[in-house]
Motif scaffolding. Structure first.
Motif, short mmCIF file in Angstrom:
data_model
loop_
_atom_site.label_atom_id
_atom_site.label_comp_id
_atom_site.label_asym_id
_atom_site.label_seq_id
_atom_site.Cartn_x
_atom_site.Cartn_y
_atom_site.Cartn_z
N TRP A 103 -16.78 14.69 7.35
CA TRP A 103 -15.50 13.99 7.19
C TRP A 103 -15.50 13.13 5.92
CZ3 TRP A 103 -10.57 13.60 8.67
CH2 TRP A 103 -9.89 12.40 8.45
N HIS A 104 -16.52 12.32 5.76
CA HIS A 104 -16.56 11.41 4.61
C HIS A 104 -16.73 12.17 3.30
CE1 HIS A 104 -16.25 7.72 6.85
NE2 HIS A 104 -17.26 8.06 7.63
N ARG A 105 -17.52 13.25 3.31
CA ARG A 105 -17.71 14.02 2.08
C ARG A 105 -16.42 14.73 1.67
NH1 ARG A 105 -19.70 14.12 -2.81
NH2 ARG A 105 -19.98 16.23 -3.60
N ILE A 106 -15.71 15.32 2.63
CA ILE A 106 -14.46 16.01 2.31
C ILE A 106 -13.43 15.03 1.74
CG2 ILE A 106 -12.46 17.14 3.37
CD1 ILE A 106 -14.47 18.61 5.18
N LEU A 107 -13.28 13.88 2.35
CA LEU A 107 -12.34 12.89 1.83
C LEU A 107 -12.79 12.35 0.48
CD1 LEU A 107 -11.17 10.85 4.94
CD2 LEU A 107 -10.14 12.86 3.88
N ALA A 108 -14.11 12.18 0.31
CA ALA A 108 -14.62 11.64 -0.95
C ALA A 108 -14.29 12.57 -2.12
CB ALA A 108 -16.13 11.43 -0.86
N VAL A 109 -14.49 13.87 -1.93
CA VAL A 109 -14.25 14.82 -3.02
C VAL A 109 -12.77 15.18 -3.12
CG1 VAL A 109 -14.76 17.13 -3.91
CG2 VAL A 109 -16.58 15.78 -2.85
N ASN A 110 -12.18 15.59 -2.01
CA ASN A 110 -10.83 16.16 -2.04
C ASN A 110 -9.72 15.14 -2.21
OD1 ASN A 110 -12.39 18.37 -1.40
ND2 ASN A 110 -11.28 18.92 0.45
N VAL A 111 -9.97 13.90 -1.80
CA VAL A 111 -8.94 12.86 -1.89
C VAL A 111 -9.34 11.78 -2.90
CG1 VAL A 111 -7.58 11.15 -0.61
CG2 VAL A 111 -8.22 13.31 0.49
N THR A 112 -10.47 11.13 -2.67
CA THR A 112 -10.88 10.06 -3.59
C THR A 112 -11.17 10.61 -4.98
OG1 THR A 112 -11.78 8.81 -1.72
CG2 THR A 112 -12.48 8.15 -3.93
N GLY A 113 -11.77 11.80 -5.05
CA GLY A 113 -12.02 12.41 -6.35
C GLY A 113 -10.74 12.67 -7.12
N VAL A 114 -9.71 13.15 -6.42
CA VAL A 114 -8.40 13.36 -7.05
C VAL A 114 -7.82 12.02 -7.51
CG1 VAL A 114 -6.01 14.07 -6.60
CG2 VAL A 114 -7.91 15.51 -5.84
N PHE A 115 -7.95 11.01 -6.67
CA PHE A 115 -7.48 9.67 -7.03
C PHE A 115 -8.16 9.16 -8.29
CE2 PHE A 115 -8.86 5.13 -6.30
CZ PHE A 115 -7.71 4.54 -6.80
N TYR A 116 -9.50 9.21 -8.32
CA TYR A 116 -10.23 8.72 -9.50
C TYR A 116 -9.82 9.48 -10.76
CZ TYR A 116 -13.70 6.13 -6.64
OH TYR A 116 -14.33 5.26 -5.80
N MET A 117 -9.80 10.82 -10.67
CA MET A 117 -9.50 11.62 -11.86
C MET A 117 -8.07 11.41 -12.34
SD MET A 117 -12.25 13.21 -12.79
CE MET A 117 -11.32 13.95 -14.12
N ALA A 118 -7.12 11.41 -11.40
CA ALA A 118 -5.72 11.25 -11.80
C ALA A 118 -5.47 9.87 -12.38
CB ALA A 118 -4.81 11.51 -10.61
N ARG A 119 -6.08 8.84 -11.79
CA ARG A 119 -5.90 7.48 -12.33
C ARG A 119 -6.39 7.38 -13.77
NH1 ARG A 119 -8.79 2.54 -9.30
NH2 ARG A 119 -10.62 3.71 -9.99
N ALA A 120 -7.57 7.93 -14.03
CA ALA A 120 -8.11 7.88 -15.39
C ALA A 120 -7.24 8.68 -16.34
CB ALA A 120 -9.54 8.41 -15.40
#
Length: 251
Positions: A103-120
């Motif tokens: 659960w945490h890995r999927i959210l980390a990559v698929n959601v938080t990763g998108v957040f980090y990349m899009a913000r930058a």
């Protein structure tokens, strides 16, 4: 060539759909910054993409990686015209059976990763006067799927993040769309079938027979849609979910 001279950053570019997108973008004239966790596979894709491609190893779920990737893209090419947020992971399970780790890995990559990349990327695109972001969703961004609770949650989040970003940044010249593939013959799909059924050939055939078009997709078909969204051909699209799913969500 629809991406001639444009600098394009592709995450999850080492295999499957990401590698196909990288090759398709290169064929359309893009200058490419590719990233993924495997240096060996990444270098192989980079070589396929020609002299205007670079590869940097990175995990988008790690804090600080997104800024480093965007900064390196701007350093190499002077700007970042397109971000394709393709990196993703999957694990099967219901709400009862999915592990905390998955659960945490999927959210980390698929959601938080998108957040980090899009913000930058948004911060850099605002400085240069605009750009394009393509987030990788799924047909499970809009319908549910069995035995994929965490993955469905993550891809639903990507769809809503896309819509929110599109509204927030449209007047700044930044377009944001979500590409939503259905079942596609990628290493991730094949490895999942191997674990669940032990028979990849039969598994692919069965998945395809369940779709209106009668087969699963090919990575290059998804890549063509990604190039369309990244290019000026989609200049009046933002906040859209583009389904490339063999008709799975039509009924």
């Amino acid at each position: 060539m629809r991406l001639k001279g444009k600098s394009v950053l592709v995450t999850g570019a080492t295999s499957g759909i990401g590698a196909a997108i990288a090759r398709a973008a290169a064929a359309e004239g893009a200058r490419l910054m590719l990233t993924g966790r495997s240096a060996e596979r990444g270098e192989a894709v980079r070589r396929d993409c020609g002299p205007d491609a670079r590869f940097v190893t990175g995990d988008v779920a790690e804090k600080g990686v997104a800024e480093r990737l965007v900064d390196e893209t701007v350093k190499q090419f002077g700007r970042i015209d397109v971000l394709i947020n393709n990196a993703g992971v999957e694990a099967r399970g219901t709400i009862e059976t999915v592990t905390d780790e998955d659960w945490h890995r999927i959210l980390a990559v698929n959601v938080t990763g998108v957040f980090y990349m899009a913000r930058a990327a948004v911060r850099a695109m605002k400085r240069q006067g605009g750009g394009v972001i393509v987030n990788m969703g799924s047909d499970w961004s809009v319908v549910g799927g069995r035995q994929a609770f965490a993955y469905c949650a993550s891809k639903g989040a990507v769809a809503q993040m896309t819509r929110a970003m599109a509204l927030d940044h449209a007047r700044e010249g930044i377009r944001v769309n979500c590409l939503c593939p259905g079942d596609t013959e990628t290493p991730m799909l094949v490895s999942g079938l191997q674990v669940r059924t032990g028979d990849v050939v039969h598994g692919l055939k069965a998945l395809g027979e369940g779709l209106p078009l009668g087969r699963v997709g090919r990575p290059e078909e998804i890549a063509k849609a990604a190039v369309f969204l990244a290019s000026d051909d989609s200049s009046f699209m933002t906040g859209s979910l583009m389904l490339v799913d063999g008709g799975n969500t039509a009924g």
